[in-house]
Design an enzyme around this catalytic site. Structure first.
Site, PDB file in Angstrom:
ATOM      1  N   CYS A 105      77.814 -18.906 118.929  1.00  0.00           N
ATOM      2  CA  CYS A 105      76.514 -19.453 119.304  1.00  0.00           C
ATOM      3  C   CYS A 105      76.688 -20.411 120.472  1.00  0.00           C
ATOM      4  O   CYS A 105      77.641 -21.194 120.483  1.00  0.00           O
ATOM      5  CB  CYS A 105      75.922 -20.191 118.108  1.00  0.00           C
ATOM      6  SG  CYS A 105      74.315 -20.902 118.440  1.00  0.00           S
ATOM      7  N   GLU A 149      68.899 -15.501 115.527  1.00  0.00           N
ATOM      8  CA  GLU A 149      67.921 -16.208 116.367  1.00  0.00           C
ATOM      9  C   GLU A 149      66.736 -16.727 115.545  1.00  0.00           C
ATOM     10  O   GLU A 149      66.241 -17.830 115.796  1.00  0.00           O
ATOM     11  CB  GLU A 149      67.424 -15.306 117.505  1.00  0.00           C
ATOM     12  CG  GLU A 149      68.507 -14.792 118.462  1.00  0.00           C
ATOM     13  CD  GLU A 149      69.451 -15.845 118.990  1.00  0.00           C
ATOM     14  OE1 GLU A 149      69.052 -17.019 119.111  1.00  0.00           O
ATOM     15  OE2 GLU A 149      70.618 -15.508 119.262  1.00  0.00           O
ATOM     16  N   HIS A 183      67.606 -19.901 113.982  1.00  0.00           N
ATOM     17  CA  HIS A 183      67.459 -21.048 114.896  1.00  0.00           C
ATOM     18  C   HIS A 183      66.043 -21.618 114.824  1.00  0.00           C
ATOM     19  O   HIS A 183      65.846 -22.832 114.842  1.00  0.00           O
ATOM     20  CB  HIS A 183      67.731 -20.619 116.347  1.00  0.00           C
ATOM     21  CG  HIS A 183      69.170 -20.650 116.739  1.00  0.00           C
ATOM     22  ND1 HIS A 183      69.948 -21.784 116.668  1.00  0.00           N
ATOM     23  CD2 HIS A 183      69.973 -19.688 117.256  1.00  0.00           C
ATOM     24  CE1 HIS A 183      71.173 -21.511 117.113  1.00  0.00           C
ATOM     25  NE2 HIS A 183      71.221 -20.238 117.469  1.00  0.00           N
TER      26      HIS A 183
HETATM   27 NI    NI Z   1      72.849 -19.199 118.274  1.00  0.00          NI
END
Ligand code: NI
Length: 172
Positions: free
Chosen positions: A95, A138, A141
């Site tokens: 990441c 994602e 996130h």
């Molecule tokens: Ni990431």
């Protein structure tokens, strides 16, 4: 415009991002900036949370960094997982917000996802393989979750120690 990617530990990486109302020019502009930033940083996916923007927007291009393959750009607003398989797969993830760290994460192998595309159209796709992993990473996130948060507490402590050292070194 290239945006600054936040690095762990940063409390802004752990905020649950807000849904957007519609994909308009300002959101398309954000998507473009996020893509530019992702290519610059050699990533294959980026979430708005990572650039300090509190909106549910992600961009993905699994072919980023490949010289032979055409770009394969996916811009998604308000992505949601409608269904996931019982079957799981384990992938070594990394990441842009967690420098120099890779670790195995186990997730559902296949997902069905609904999102708004750049034209504000509702799209539904089935994803497997790396695409399924990337979409789930994602969307995590956007919920304030990093891939390392799926690891054991002990592993997370070790990684946080390493990141602290790395930061000290970079600030010298
Ligand atoms: Ni990431």
């Amino acid at each position: 415009m290239i945006l600054t990617v936040l690095k762990e530990p940063d409390p802004r990486l752990h905020i649950k991002a807000k849904a957007i109302e519609k994909v308009d020019d300002s959101i398309r502009h954000l998507m473009d900036d996020m893509l530019e930033t992702m290519y610059q940083e050699d990533g294959i996916g980026l979430a708005a949370t990572q650039v300090g923007v509190d909106k549910r927007v992600i961009v993905i291009d699994l072919n980023a960094g490949s010289e032979e393959d055409e770009p394969d750009v996916h811009c998604m607003a308000n992505p949601e997982i409608l269904w996931h398989s019982e079957e799981t797969s384990t992938c070594k993830e990394g990441c842009l917000s967690v420098p120099e760290t890779r670790a195995d994460v186990t997730r559902p192998a296949r997902v069905k996802v609904r999102y708004l595309d750049r034209q504000n159209q509702i799209i539904e796709i089935d994803a497997d393989g790396l695409m399924a992993t990337c979409i789930q990473h994602e969307i995590d996130h956007l919920d304030g979750v990093l891939f390392i948060n799926h690891l054991s507490k002990l592993k997370q402590e070790l990684i946080h120690k390493k990141l602290k050292k790395l930061k000290k070194f970079q600030n010298l």
